[in-house]
Write a protein that holds these residues in place. Structure first.
Motif, PDB file in Angstrom:
ATOM      1  N   GLN A   1      54.202  37.760  44.391  1.00 14.21           N
ATOM      2  CA  GLN A   1      55.154  38.569  43.616  1.00 14.21           C
ATOM      3  C   GLN A   1      54.546  39.053  42.299  1.00 14.21           C
ATOM      4  O   GLN A   1      55.140  38.947  41.236  1.00 14.21           O
ATOM      5  CB  GLN A   1      56.446  37.785  43.359  1.00 14.21           C
ATOM      6  N   LEU A   2      53.357  39.627  42.409  1.00  8.31           N
ATOM      7  CA  LEU A   2      52.684  40.139  41.214  1.00  8.31           C
ATOM      8  C   LEU A   2      53.464  41.264  40.548  1.00  8.31           C
ATOM      9  O   LEU A   2      53.321  41.508  39.349  1.00  8.31           O
ATOM     10  CB  LEU A   2      51.282  40.647  41.576  1.00  8.31           C
ATOM     11  N   TYR A   3      54.285  41.950  41.335  1.00 10.11           N
ATOM     12  CA  TYR A   3      55.046  43.074  40.780  1.00 10.11           C
ATOM     13  C   TYR A   3      56.042  42.638  39.706  1.00 10.11           C
ATOM     14  O   TYR A   3      56.583  43.469  38.966  1.00 10.11           O
ATOM     15  CB  TYR A   3      55.776  43.834  41.890  1.00 10.11           C
ATOM     16  N   LEU A   4      56.284  41.332  39.607  1.00  6.50           N
ATOM     17  CA  LEU A   4      57.196  40.827  38.577  1.00  6.50           C
ATOM     18  C   LEU A   4      56.535  40.754  37.200  1.00  6.50           C
ATOM     19  O   LEU A   4      57.217  40.504  36.208  1.00  6.50           O
ATOM     20  CB  LEU A   4      57.736  39.455  38.979  1.00  6.50           C
ATOM     21  N   GLN A   5      55.222  40.982  37.144  1.00  7.81           N
ATOM     22  CA  GLN A   5      54.537  41.034  35.853  1.00  7.81           C
ATOM     23  C   GLN A   5      54.796  42.403  35.216  1.00  7.81           C
ATOM     24  O   GLN A   5      54.399  43.433  35.768  1.00  7.81           O
ATOM     25  CB  GLN A   5      53.036  40.816  36.031  1.00  7.81           C
ATOM     26  N   PRO A   6      55.450  42.434  34.049  1.00  7.85           N
ATOM     27  CA  PRO A   6      55.863  43.723  33.452  1.00  7.85           C
ATOM     28  C   PRO A   6      54.718  44.682  33.166  1.00  7.85           C
ATOM     29  O   PRO A   6      54.860  45.879  33.332  1.00  7.85           O
ATOM     30  CB  PRO A   6      56.564  43.290  32.152  1.00  7.85           C
ATOM     31  N   ASN A   7      53.589  44.173  32.723  1.00  4.64           N
ATOM     32  CA  ASN A   7      52.477  45.039  32.315  1.00  4.64           C
ATOM     33  C   ASN A   7      51.335  45.022  33.325  1.00  4.64           C
ATOM     34  O   ASN A   7      50.156  45.114  32.955  1.00  4.64           O
ATOM     35  CB  ASN A   7      51.958  44.621  30.933  1.00  4.64           C
ATOM     36  N   LEU A   8      51.674  44.922  34.595  1.00  5.03           N
ATOM     37  CA  LEU A   8      50.656  44.850  35.645  1.00  5.03           C
ATOM     38  C   LEU A   8      49.827  46.133  35.689  1.00  5.03           C
ATOM     39  O   LEU A   8      50.362  47.236  35.651  1.00  5.03           O
ATOM     40  CB  LEU A   8      51.335  44.636  36.996  1.00  5.03           C
ATOM     41  N   LYS A   9      48.498  45.964  35.760  1.00  7.55           N
ATOM     42  CA  LYS A   9      47.568  47.087  35.864  1.00  7.55           C
ATOM     43  C   LYS A   9      46.779  46.955  37.155  1.00  7.55           C
ATOM     44  O   LYS A   9      46.689  45.873  37.746  1.00  7.55           O
ATOM     45  CB  LYS A   9      46.607  47.116  34.666  1.00  7.55           C
ATOM     46  N   ILE A  10      46.181  48.048  37.572  1.00  8.92           N
ATOM     47  CA  ILE A  10      45.418  48.033  38.814  1.00  8.92           C
ATOM     48  C   ILE A  10      44.205  47.110  38.708  1.00  8.92           C
ATOM     49  O   ILE A  10      43.777  46.504  39.680  1.00  8.92           O
ATOM     50  CB  ILE A  10      44.991  49.467  39.206  1.00  8.92           C
ATOM     51  N   SER A  11      43.679  46.961  37.497  1.00  8.69           N
ATOM     52  CA  SER A  11      42.546  46.050  37.309  1.00  8.69           C
ATOM     53  C   SER A  11      42.972  44.591  37.468  1.00  8.69           C
ATOM     54  O   SER A  11      42.171  43.754  37.883  1.00  8.69           O
ATOM     55  CB  SER A  11      41.923  46.264  35.923  1.00  8.69           C
ATOM     56  N   ASP A  12      44.258  44.280  37.155  1.00 12.83           N
ATOM     57  CA  ASP A  12      44.764  42.913  37.362  1.00 12.83           C
ATOM     58  C   ASP A  12      44.804  42.585  38.845  1.00 12.83           C
ATOM     59  O   ASP A  12      44.458  41.470  39.261  1.00 12.83           O
ATOM     60  CB  ASP A  12      46.166  42.774  36.761  1.00 12.83           C
ATOM     61  N   LEU A  13      45.238  43.558  39.631  1.00 14.23           N
ATOM     62  CA  LEU A  13      45.287  43.360  41.082  1.00 14.23           C
ATOM     63  C   LEU A  13      43.883  43.185  41.655  1.00 14.23           C
ATOM     64  O   LEU A  13      43.644  42.338  42.520  1.00 14.23           O
ATOM     65  CB  LEU A  13      45.984  44.559  41.734  1.00 14.23           C
ATOM     66  N   ALA A  14      42.930  43.965  41.155  1.00 18.71           N
ATOM     67  CA  ALA A  14      41.548  43.848  41.614  1.00 18.71           C
ATOM     68  C   ALA A  14      40.984  42.475  41.291  1.00 18.71           C
ATOM     69  O   ALA A  14      40.255  41.872  42.092  1.00 18.71           O
ATOM     70  CB  ALA A  14      40.698  44.937  40.967  1.00 18.71           C
ATOM     71  N   GLN A  15      41.342  41.959  40.121  1.00 17.42           N
ATOM     72  CA  GLN A  15      40.851  40.637  39.718  1.00 17.42           C
ATOM     73  C   GLN A  15      41.422  39.544  40.613  1.00 17.42           C
ATOM     74  O   GLN A  15      40.724  38.609  40.998  1.00 17.42           O
ATOM     75  CB  GLN A  15      41.222  40.383  38.255  1.00 17.42           C
ATOM     76  N   GLN A  16      42.711  39.653  40.954  1.00 16.21           N
ATOM     77  CA  GLN A  16      43.353  38.666  41.824  1.00 16.21           C
ATOM     78  C   GLN A  16      42.714  38.654  43.214  1.00 16.21           C
ATOM     79  O   GLN A  16      42.566  37.604  43.832  1.00 16.21           O
ATOM     80  CB  GLN A  16      44.846  38.975  41.938  1.00 16.21           C
ATOM     81  N   LEU A  17      42.329  39.836  43.682  1.00 21.09           N
ATOM     82  CA  LEU A  17      41.744  39.949  45.026  1.00 21.09           C
ATOM     83  C   LEU A  17      40.243  39.722  45.027  1.00 21.09           C
ATOM     84  O   LEU A  17      39.629  39.633  46.089  1.00 21.09           O
ATOM     85  CB  LEU A  17      42.051  41.328  45.618  1.00 21.09           C
ATOM     86  N   GLY A  18      39.631  39.673  43.836  1.00 22.17           N
ATOM     87  CA  GLY A  18      38.185  39.548  43.754  1.00 22.17           C
ATOM     88  C   GLY A  18      37.501  40.747  44.360  1.00 22.17           C
ATOM     89  O   GLY A  18      36.488  40.625  45.054  1.00 22.17           O
ATOM     90  N   SER A  19      38.062  41.921  44.129  1.00 23.41           N
ATOM     91  CA  SER A  19      37.563  43.134  44.766  1.00 23.41           C
ATOM     92  C   SER A  19      37.226  44.191  43.732  1.00 23.41           C
ATOM     93  O   SER A  19      37.510  44.047  42.535  1.00 23.41           O
ATOM     94  CB  SER A  19      38.613  43.668  45.750  1.00 23.41           C
TER      95      SER A  19
END
Length: 392
Positions: free
Chosen positions: A301-319
């Motif tokens: 449920q990363l979408y619950l982070q108010p200031n989510l950026k595409i780089s945050d998602l990349a970091q979580q996926l290690g991609s």
């Protein structure tokens, strides 16, 4: 004039403290606008001894304010450092026409100057004008025409730059609070409206206001409010194209992160050995990455982070964030902002079903929105109605 001076000093102070270049451009706009209204001040008080000098400055400032605001918008949305032909067509006429105005005044005798001021500036008449005074009237007429013509390209290219900026913004950030430039786009259109009325005023002649000072009260308050709002919006604007470019890199770069997963590493190895084309490598990685993105977003449920950026998602996926960008924006056909906010709206609908008594402001916060305004906007976009109308 005092409103512009206030913002000029304040914004220049902020700029010299190390703030963004856009602040500096807006400060220059305010400085020139201060000169413009100083010209009005001298004109309406009939300070004849100062009029020739202030008229030259007025011509320069009047032709410069719209191009300067456009350059400010461009610094926010494009950040271009090299000017093209179109830019020079905007920035060169003001000093050139102002120089012609100065030379014409310099060539006049005191009697001719007085005649031009009384007949043309205050009388809006060409009667008895000849020689240098006639040339001066022609120069002022050319200035009026240029003033009217410059707003057309400024409005077109300014809006185009803003739309491109918002597209890039949505590809990087899940929320646009304090980042989007919609208020500046609104100001750009407001500029077009004020330009029209200013042009009409130029045709009628400022002397109409000089003869009836009470007519200045309403436009004075309106323009003061307008100019204060320009300064306030510029001060509040936190994100520029330079900030976005730091978050977003080109897909074609294909630069992997150290923690890239095995499937992506295999494709990158093929790319390095020439076994596949860059486009094929990106598409192959994106197909598998899309499933991993959807699983992570729903499970964690990363979408619950108010200031989510595409780089945050990349970091979580290690991609590589280029692959993330391609998987969402190209493969899914969505901007990163729409992808995240769509899931937030679904979460909000689920909350409203499960907890009917929950305040909408609480629903917004618990669904990952940083403000009620952004919650309402996203909900109407994806659900087709306001949250209060949808609520069971």
């Amino acid at each position: 004039m005092f409103v512009c001076l206030f913002w000029a000093v304040f914004l220049l102070t902020r700029y010299f403290e190390g703030h963004k270049r856009a602040i500096g451009r807006l400060a220059i706009f305010m400085v020139v606008a201060s000169v413009l209204y100083a010209g009005h001040y001298v004109f309406f008080l009939r300070l004849s001894s100062m009029l020739p000098l202030m008229d030259v400055l007025y011509v320069f400032a009047n032709l410069s304010v719209y191009p300067l605001y456009f350059l400010y918008v461009e610094e926010l949305t494009v950040g271009r450092k090299i000017y093209g032909v179109g830019h020079w067509l905007l920035v060169l006429p003001p000093p050139l026409i102002a120089m012609c105005t100065w030379f014409a005044y310099h060539a006049m005798t005191p009697e001719q100057t007085s005649l031009f001021i009384e007949r043309y500036l205050y009388g809006n008449s060409w009667e008895q004008l000849s020689g240098t005074t006639y040339v001066q009237a022609v120069i002022h007429t050319v200035a009026r025409v240029v003033f009217a013509l410059q707003i057309i390209p400024i409005l077109y290219f300014g809006n185009r730059n803003i739309q491109h900026f918002e597209h890039k913004l949505e590809s990087v950030y899940s929320g646009q609070e304090s980042k989007e430039v919609r208020p500046i786009q609104f100001l750009l259109w407001l500029f077009a409206i004020t330009a029209f009325f200013s042009f009409v005023s130029n045709i009628i002649g400022r002397q109409q206001f000089a003869h009836s000072p009470s007519l200045l009260v309403i436009p004075s308050f309106l323009f003061s409010f307008f100019l204060y709002y320009i300064g306030y919006v510029g001060y509040r604007q936190k994100i520029t194209i330079h900030d976005i470019e730091r978050e977003r890199s080109e897909i074609a770069a294909l630069l992997p992160e150290p923690s890239v997963v095995e499937a992506e590493a295999t494709e990158l190895q093929k790319l390095q050995t020439g076994d596949v084309e860059p486009e094929q490598a990106v598409a192959s990685v994106s197909n598998g990455l899309r499933q991993r993105i959807e699983k992570l977003m729903h499970d964690e449920q990363l979408y619950l982070q108010p200031n989510l950026k595409i780089s945050d998602l990349a970091q979580q996926l290690g991609s590589n964030r280029n692959y993330i960008y391609n998987a969402i924006n190209v493969e899914m056909g969505l901007s990163f902002s729409d992808y995240v906010n769509g899931m937030r709206v679904e979460h909000a609908q689920q909350l409203m079903r499960q907890q009917p008594d929950l305040l909408l402001s609480e629903v917004a916060v618990n669904s990952g929105f940083s403000s009620t305004v952004s919650f309402y906007r996203a909900f109407k976009k994806f659900a087709g109605c306001a949250p209060k109308d949808w609520r069971p």
